[in-house]
Design a protein around this motif. Structure first.
Motif, PDB file in Angstrom:
ATOM      1  N   UNK A  82       0.837  -1.209   0.000  1.00  0.00           N
ATOM      2  CA  UNK A  82       0.000   0.000   0.000  1.00  0.00           C
ATOM      3  C   UNK A  82       0.868   1.254   0.000  1.00  0.00           C
ATOM      4  N   UNK A  83       1.978   1.220   0.719  1.00  0.00           N
ATOM      5  CA  UNK A  83       2.902   2.367   0.712  1.00  0.00           C
ATOM      6  C   UNK A  83       3.492   2.560  -0.681  1.00  0.00           C
ATOM      7  N   UNK A 102       5.372   7.915   2.929  1.00  0.00           N
ATOM      8  CA  UNK A 102       6.587   7.327   3.475  1.00  0.00           C
ATOM      9  C   UNK A 102       6.564   5.832   3.159  1.00  0.00           C
ATOM     10  N   UNK A 103       7.578   5.380   2.417  1.00  0.00           N
ATOM     11  CA  UNK A 103       7.720   3.969   2.098  1.00  0.00           C
ATOM     12  C   UNK A 103       8.841   3.423   2.969  1.00  0.00           C
ATOM     13  N   UNK A 104       8.491   2.523   3.875  1.00  0.00           N
ATOM     14  CA  UNK A 104       9.471   1.946   4.783  1.00  0.00           C
ATOM     15  C   UNK A 104       9.977   0.635   4.192  1.00  0.00           C
ATOM     16  N   UNK A 105      11.287   0.589   3.987  1.00  0.00           N
ATOM     17  CA  UNK A 105      11.937  -0.616   3.501  1.00  0.00           C
ATOM     18  C   UNK A 105      12.823  -1.168   4.605  1.00  0.00           C
ATOM     19  N   UNK A 124       0.914   4.044  -2.982  1.00  0.00           N
ATOM     20  CA  UNK A 124       0.762   5.485  -2.729  1.00  0.00           C
ATOM     21  C   UNK A 124       1.886   6.271  -3.404  1.00  0.00           C
ATOM     22  N   UNK A 125       3.090   5.734  -3.382  1.00  0.00           N
ATOM     23  CA  UNK A 125       4.220   6.387  -4.062  1.00  0.00           C
ATOM     24  C   UNK A 125       3.988   6.425  -5.569  1.00  0.00           C
ATOM     25  N   UNK A 126       3.503   5.330  -6.127  1.00  0.00           N
ATOM     26  CA  UNK A 126       3.204   5.263  -7.562  1.00  0.00           C
ATOM     27  C   UNK A 126       2.158   6.321  -7.917  1.00  0.00           C
ATOM     28  N   UNK A 127       1.122   6.447  -7.116  1.00  0.00           N
ATOM     29  CA  UNK A 127       0.069   7.434  -7.374  1.00  0.00           C
ATOM     30  C   UNK A 127       0.637   8.852  -7.361  1.00  0.00           C
ATOM     31  N   UNK A 128       1.528   9.135  -6.423  1.00  0.00           N
ATOM     32  CA  UNK A 128       2.161  10.462  -6.362  1.00  0.00           C
ATOM     33  C   UNK A 128       2.980  10.727  -7.625  1.00  0.00           C
ATOM     34  N   UNK A 129       3.706   9.730  -8.080  1.00  0.00           N
ATOM     35  CA  UNK A 129       4.520   9.877  -9.291  1.00  0.00           C
ATOM     36  C   UNK A 129       3.627  10.151 -10.493  1.00  0.00           C
ATOM     37  N   UNK A 130       2.517   9.441 -10.586  1.00  0.00           N
ATOM     38  CA  UNK A 130       1.613   9.620 -11.716  1.00  0.00           C
ATOM     39  C   UNK A 130       0.973  11.004 -11.737  1.00  0.00           C
ATOM     40  N   UNK A 131       0.733  11.592 -10.576  1.00  0.00           N
ATOM     41  CA  UNK A 131       0.081  12.906 -10.472  1.00  0.00           C
ATOM     42  C   UNK A 131       1.035  14.068 -10.680  1.00  0.00           C
ATOM     43  N   UNK A 132       2.305  13.862 -10.442  1.00  0.00           N
ATOM     44  CA  UNK A 132       3.264  14.968 -10.380  1.00  0.00           C
ATOM     45  C   UNK A 132       3.507  15.606 -11.743  1.00  0.00           C
ATOM     46  N   UNK A 133       3.690  16.919 -11.717  1.00  0.00           N
ATOM     47  CA  UNK A 133       4.068  17.649 -12.926  1.00  0.00           C
ATOM     48  C   UNK A 133       5.540  17.395 -13.257  1.00  0.00           C
ATOM     49  N   UNK A 134       6.387  17.529 -12.255  1.00  0.00           N
ATOM     50  CA  UNK A 134       7.825  17.320 -12.429  1.00  0.00           C
ATOM     51  C   UNK A 134       8.324  16.530 -11.223  1.00  0.00           C
TER      52      UNK A 134
END
Length: 186
Positions: free
Chosen positions: A24-25, A126-129, A28-38
């Motif tokens: 899920x984390x 926040x993606x915890x690895x 959420x990161x993928x979704x942020x990347x897809x939405x971002x302008x730059x």
């Protein structure tokens, strides 16, 4: 022991660690990347090396990407995304960068081992690895046969490639469609 024995031990460790990653984390990161302008990407040390490879693949996907600190980086704007790779989430230069981005309305994704770090407090995602590092403030149940932050850096690189595969699926991209974006002046 032999080098091959060490190699198979590292691979077994990474396989165990991959099972601890929260999908899920990552989503959420993928979704942020897809939405971002730059996309702005930053990291220090070996984490910085891993995130540089990620920036390269994001560019191959056709994303507008910059490595923070490169002379060709544009001015940031709200709607942009800063992706930081920092195991501790406490590297001073990256903390200052996150604060500046946050104040400027730039969203932040942090790839880290510590979701209670200073940068994590500023991050939108926040993606915890899993990993081990002498820089971590809190104890972790994760162990490693490798020195310092190697396990985190490796799982970061693999997670970045997994994110790329997810984005390829979402964008209808293949190695063949991405290759024309590969550098030719090398």
């Amino acid at each position: 022991m032999s080098v091959r024995t060490h190699l198979t031990g590292i691979l077994a460790e990474l396989t165990r660690n991959a099972a601890l990653v929260d999908d899920a984390q990552l989503a959420a990161a993928v979704a942020e990347i897809q939405r971002a302008n730059h996309l702005f990407l930053a990291g220090a040390g070996r984490s910085g090396v891993a995130i540089t490879g990620f920036a390269n693949r994001l560019m191959h996907l056709g994303k507008s990407v910059s490595l923070v600190g490169e002379i060709t980086s544009p001015h940031s704007r709200p709607g942009d995304l800063l992706i930081i790779g920092s195991g501790s989430g406490e590297t001073a230069s990256l903390v200052a960068l996150a604060r500046k981005a946050h104040a400027g309305g730039v969203r932040i994704v942090l790839i880290t081992m510590d979701d209670r770090s200073t940068i994590a407090g500023l991050a939108d995602v926040c993606v915890v690895l899993p990993g081990v590092s002498p820089k971590l403030r809190a104890a972790t149940a994760v162990t490693s046969i490798q020195p310092m932050g190697s396990a985190f850096e490796q799982i970061s690189f693999l997670s970045y490639d997994a994110i790329i595969l997810e984005l390829m699926d979402a964008l209808g991209e293949t190695s063949e469609t991405m290759f024309p974006r590969h550098a030719d002046l090398e």
